[in-house]
Design an enzyme around this catalytic site. Structure first.
Site, PDB file in Angstrom:
ATOM      1  N   ALA A  74       0.908  -1.087  -0.038  1.00  0.00           N
ATOM      2  CA  ALA A  74      -0.142   0.042   0.119  1.00  0.00           C
ATOM      3  C   ALA A  74       0.893   1.227  -0.156  1.00  0.00           C
ATOM      4  O   ALA A  74       1.803   1.252  -0.656  1.00  0.00           O
ATOM      5  CB  ALA A  74      -0.958   0.049   1.127  1.00  0.00           C
ATOM      6  N   SER A  75       0.651   2.134   0.934  1.00  0.00           N
ATOM      7  CA  SER A  75       1.452   3.504   0.738  1.00  0.00           C
ATOM      8  C   SER A  75       2.690   3.383   1.422  1.00  0.00           C
ATOM      9  O   SER A  75       3.502   4.295   0.912  1.00  0.00           O
ATOM     10  CB  SER A  75       0.693   4.882   1.720  1.00  0.00           C
ATOM     11  N   VAL A  76       3.339   2.380   2.041  1.00  0.00           N
ATOM     12  CA  VAL A  76       4.665   2.262   2.045  1.00  0.00           C
ATOM     13  C   VAL A  76       5.455   2.263   0.803  1.00  0.00           C
ATOM     14  O   VAL A  76       6.575   2.610   0.722  1.00  0.00           O
ATOM     15  CB  VAL A  76       4.926   0.843   2.655  1.00  0.00           C
ATOM     16  N   SER A  77       4.876   2.203  -0.242  1.00  0.00           N
ATOM     17  CA  SER A  77       5.203   2.260  -1.558  1.00  0.00           C
ATOM     18  C   SER A  77       5.688   3.402  -2.063  1.00  0.00           C
ATOM     19  O   SER A  77       6.532   3.852  -2.781  1.00  0.00           O
ATOM     20  CB  SER A  77       4.122   2.043  -2.791  1.00  0.00           C
TER      21      SER A  77
END
Length: 359
Positions: A74-77
């Site tokens: 997810a937003s760790v990307s």
């Protein structure tokens, strides 16, 4: 110091460390009893101090999770997208303070690449526009998202640099800028520039079809109305992952805890970018009124960490919660990947932080 006091003091330090580790184990036992499914990893100087997999890779088939299973980030990307921009900068392809209209046509003037990186652009939410107008029988990618932003031009939220507000739209545009200045596909280039050099063999930006081909991909789960875990893709609220399934920049990286540790350790070197450039990623943005935000380039910043400078990021997708926490001055790392959207995530991070501080 009185030599008679040395042994009791050492004993108290050891006892305190043991107590914090016991507290972590108790938190893990409780979470496992309450159905937590995921992988936790604690490391110091790149060495794994503790790693544990709990729960199920696949609830329907009863397949237990393994430590090196692949999760949706997810937003760790976003930290990888930010790194791609930093690498473009060091290659002389762009500057952080370039206006975005130099590369991408959008109806929002005076926004710089730095504003996008730090979530201070004031851009509206692209997902709301696509949800209202897009034909959901088709999968949209960055070109379609940008086209709809131009076509419908929803109002900006504030003037660039006035405030901080988390923006997936900004990171879509960042990935598109990378493609514009390199004339390469962002997915392929991320593998070539980051994942392969760092040795992240299980990490990629995968399509739904590619994910289905990964045998150790941890399926994301949510509870239904009866309290049973079912595949998150069965919920209507998860549909956006299908009709926005080609977007690049704000999410879609999938990885493992051990690959994330490789990434973490690469950030202590100059393998990808110089220390000078990387320091900007870990520094706050100064708003127009002089106040400082607590977000750098793809990283949340915690100025009040009890263990020195700390950067982190969370991710949140249907069925998934992810987090990486880096105590930079002590080279200590916490990685927690969860595939059943369990409420215990932050309690486990807190217990892990206390234990890591006493390790």
């Amino acid at each position: 110091m009185n030599r008679l006091l040395v042994f009791p003091l050492v004993f108290l330090v050891v006892l305190s460390a043991f107590g914090q580790k016991r507290h972590l184990q108790n938190a893990l036992d409780r979470a496992e009893t309450e159905g937590f499914s995921g992988v936790i990893l604690l490391a110091e100087n790149g060495k794994v101090l503790f790693e544990k997999a709990m729960g199920m890779r696949n609830f329907e088939e009863g397949i237990p999770l393994q430590p090196n299973d692949v999760f949706e980030m997810a937003s760790v990307s976003k930290q990888f997208t930010a790194m791609m921009i930093m690498m473009c900068k060091e290659k002389g392809l762009l500057d952080f303070d370039d206006p975005i209209e130099k590369y991408i046509r959008v109806p929002y003037p005076n926004i710089t690449i730095r504003h996008l990186l730090t979530h201070t652009s004031g851009l509206p939410d692209y997902q709301a526009i696509m949800d209202e107008h897009w034909d959901k029988s088709k999968a949209a990618g960055n070109p379609e998202i940008l086209e709809y932003l131009r076509r419908y031009a929803p109002p900006k939220l504030f003037e660039p640099g006035d405030n901080y507000e988390y923006s997936n739209t900004g990171y879509v545009i960042l990935a598109s800028i990378v493609e514009e200045v390199t004339d390469r596909d962002f997915v392929e280039l991320s593998k070539e520039w980051i994942f392969d050099p760092v040795g992240m063999e299980n990490t990629a930006i995968r399509s739904l079809e590619k994910k289905a081909q990964v045998p150790n991909f941890a399926v994301g789960y949510l509870k239904d109305e009866n309290g049973n875990y079912v595949n998150a893709n069965r919920f209507r609220s998860s549909d956006y992952t299908l009709w926005l399934g080609k977007r690049k920049g704000p999410g879609r990286v999938s990885s493992t805890a051990e690959d994330l540790l490789k990434w973490d350790q690469a950030l202590y070197t100059e393998k990808l970018v110089s220390n000078e450039t990387l320091e900007q990623a870990f520094s706050p943005f100064e708003l127009n009124d002089g106040a400082k935000s607590t977000y750098g380039f793809g990283w949340d910043l915690d100025p009040n960490s009890p263990y020195g400078k700390m950067v982190m990021h969370t991710g949140d997708n249907p069925g998934y919660k992810t987090i990486i926490v880096r105590f930079i001055e002590e080279n200590k790392t916490i990685i927690l990947l969860n595939n059943n959207y369990h409420p215990d995530q932050m309690r486990l991070v807190e217990a892990a932080t206390l234990a890591l501080g006493k390790w």
